[in-house]
Enzyme design. Sequence first.
Site, PDB file in Angstrom:
ATOM      1  N   GLY A 274     -41.985 -33.550 -17.672  1.00 16.77           N
ATOM      2  CA  GLY A 274     -41.866 -32.364 -16.836  1.00 16.77           C
ATOM      3  C   GLY A 274     -41.417 -31.169 -17.651  1.00 16.77           C
ATOM      4  O   GLY A 274     -40.709 -31.325 -18.652  1.00 16.77           O
TER       5      GLY A 274
ATOM      6  N   HIS B 169     -34.130 -26.446 -12.767  1.00 13.70           N
ATOM      7  CA  HIS B 169     -34.420 -25.488 -13.849  1.00 13.70           C
ATOM      8  C   HIS B 169     -34.752 -24.106 -13.292  1.00 13.70           C
ATOM      9  O   HIS B 169     -34.326 -23.090 -13.841  1.00 13.70           O
ATOM     10  CB  HIS B 169     -35.631 -25.952 -14.671  1.00 13.70           C
ATOM     11  CG  HIS B 169     -35.287 -26.814 -15.853  1.00 13.70           C
ATOM     12  ND1 HIS B 169     -34.417 -26.409 -16.836  1.00 13.70           N
ATOM     13  CD2 HIS B 169     -35.714 -28.041 -16.214  1.00 13.70           C
ATOM     14  CE1 HIS B 169     -34.325 -27.374 -17.755  1.00 13.70           C
ATOM     15  NE2 HIS B 169     -35.095 -28.380 -17.401  1.00 13.70           N
TER      16      HIS B 169
ATOM     17  N   GLN C  24     -38.209 -22.935 -19.482  1.00 15.17           N
ATOM     18  CA  GLN C  24     -37.967 -23.593 -20.772  1.00 15.17           C
ATOM     19  C   GLN C  24     -38.800 -23.004 -21.907  1.00 15.17           C
ATOM     20  O   GLN C  24     -38.518 -23.243 -23.075  1.00 15.17           O
ATOM     21  CB  GLN C  24     -38.232 -25.096 -20.665  1.00 15.17           C
ATOM     22  CG  GLN C  24     -37.212 -25.812 -19.782  1.00 15.17           C
ATOM     23  CD  GLN C  24     -37.526 -27.282 -19.644  1.00 15.17           C
ATOM     24  OE1 GLN C  24     -38.336 -27.671 -18.823  1.00 15.17           O
ATOM     25  NE2 GLN C  24     -36.900 -28.102 -20.473  1.00 15.17           N
TER      26      GLN C  24
ATOM     27  N   HIS D 163     -35.185 -32.331 -10.921  1.00 12.27           N
ATOM     28  CA  HIS D 163     -34.813 -31.781 -12.228  1.00 12.27           C
ATOM     29  C   HIS D 163     -35.501 -30.428 -12.467  1.00 12.27           C
ATOM     30  O   HIS D 163     -34.859 -29.473 -12.923  1.00 12.27           O
ATOM     31  CB  HIS D 163     -35.211 -32.815 -13.301  1.00 12.27           C
ATOM     32  CG  HIS D 163     -34.887 -32.429 -14.715  1.00 12.27           C
ATOM     33  ND1 HIS D 163     -33.932 -33.077 -15.466  1.00 12.27           N
ATOM     34  CD2 HIS D 163     -35.400 -31.474 -15.531  1.00 12.27           C
ATOM     35  CE1 HIS D 163     -33.873 -32.528 -16.667  1.00 12.27           C
ATOM     36  NE2 HIS D 163     -34.756 -31.555 -16.743  1.00 12.27           N
ATOM     37  N   GLU D 164     -36.800 -30.352 -12.150  1.00 11.26           N
ATOM     38  CA  GLU D 164     -37.548 -29.109 -12.421  1.00 11.26           C
ATOM     39  C   GLU D 164     -37.134 -27.983 -11.465  1.00 11.26           C
ATOM     40  O   GLU D 164     -37.030 -26.827 -11.878  1.00 11.26           O
ATOM     41  CB  GLU D 164     -39.061 -29.341 -12.348  1.00 11.26           C
ATOM     42  CG  GLU D 164     -39.621 -30.376 -13.328  1.00 11.26           C
ATOM     43  CD  GLU D 164     -39.127 -30.235 -14.754  1.00 11.26           C
ATOM     44  OE1 GLU D 164     -38.855 -29.104 -15.197  1.00 11.26           O
ATOM     45  OE2 GLU D 164     -38.995 -31.273 -15.438  1.00 11.26           O
TER      46      GLU D 164
ATOM     47  N   CYS E 170     -33.486 -34.098 -21.020  1.00 11.56           N
ATOM     48  CA  CYS E 170     -34.164 -32.813 -20.818  1.00 11.56           C
ATOM     49  C   CYS E 170     -34.683 -32.326 -22.166  1.00 11.56           C
ATOM     50  O   CYS E 170     -33.980 -32.427 -23.174  1.00 11.56           O
ATOM     51  CB  CYS E 170     -33.163 -31.805 -20.248  1.00 11.56           C
ATOM     52  SG  CYS E 170     -33.839 -30.148 -20.028  1.00 11.56           S
ATOM     53  N   LEU E 171     -35.893 -31.791 -22.178  1.00  6.29           N
ATOM     54  CA  LEU E 171     -36.482 -31.308 -23.436  1.00  6.29           C
ATOM     55  C   LEU E 171     -35.661 -30.159 -24.027  1.00  6.29           C
ATOM     56  O   LEU E 171     -35.736 -29.903 -25.228  1.00  6.29           O
ATOM     57  CB  LEU E 171     -37.926 -30.853 -23.211  1.00  6.29           C
ATOM     58  CG  LEU E 171     -38.925 -31.954 -22.801  1.00  6.29           C
ATOM     59  CD1 LEU E 171     -40.299 -31.362 -22.569  1.00  6.29           C
ATOM     60  CD2 LEU E 171     -38.986 -33.045 -23.855  1.00  6.29           C
TER      61      LEU E 171
HETATM   62 ZN   LIG Z   1     -35.260 -30.250 -18.243  1.00  5.91          ZN
END
Ligand SMILES: [Zn+2]
Length: 169
Positions: free
Chosen positions: A45, A138, A50, A134-135, A92-93
């Site tokens: 995701g 963000h 991001q 999660h998204e 998380c990236l």
């Molecule tokens: Zn994330």
Amino acid sequence: MILPILKYGAPELRTVSKPVDSFGSELEKIVKNMFDTMYSSPGIGLAAAQIGLNIRLATIDLSVGEDENQRIIICNPEIISAEGEQKSDEGCLSIPDFSDTVARPLKMVVHGQSIHGDEIKIEAEGLLARCFSHEVDHLNGILFVDHLSPLKRSLIRNKIKKLAKAGEW
Ligand SMILES: [Zn+2]
């Protein structure tokens, strides 16, 4: 095109994103870049914030590029209802190499818009529900570490500070 992913500490990750209001070729380009970036990491995701774009847009693919049918593009997502709870390890990236147990709803219904601006409704369960939660976080400037205890959060923050000092973040 693979774009750099902003890391913990970047102000864009703490900004509440604005609604997507134009659905055209520019948005299609952004989405393509987001999938390229997400797959290269690899991740399941990615939120536009991001990559430094504070618009309410997220891409999700639990198959990480293996199955085209699992590609989800959602603009202006809203969690309409949620039920149950699941606890599992989450990362998380934007916070690479850190993960911890986060509680998320087990099931949810998400409303939003497609890449063309059409209304869409998705019923998500398990990992997909975790991913949506999660998204959407963000898009509201929230990161998974915000769900951890203050102690765990400060441990991660201190480790990241050290990495940043050493030029490794
Ligand atoms: Zn994330």
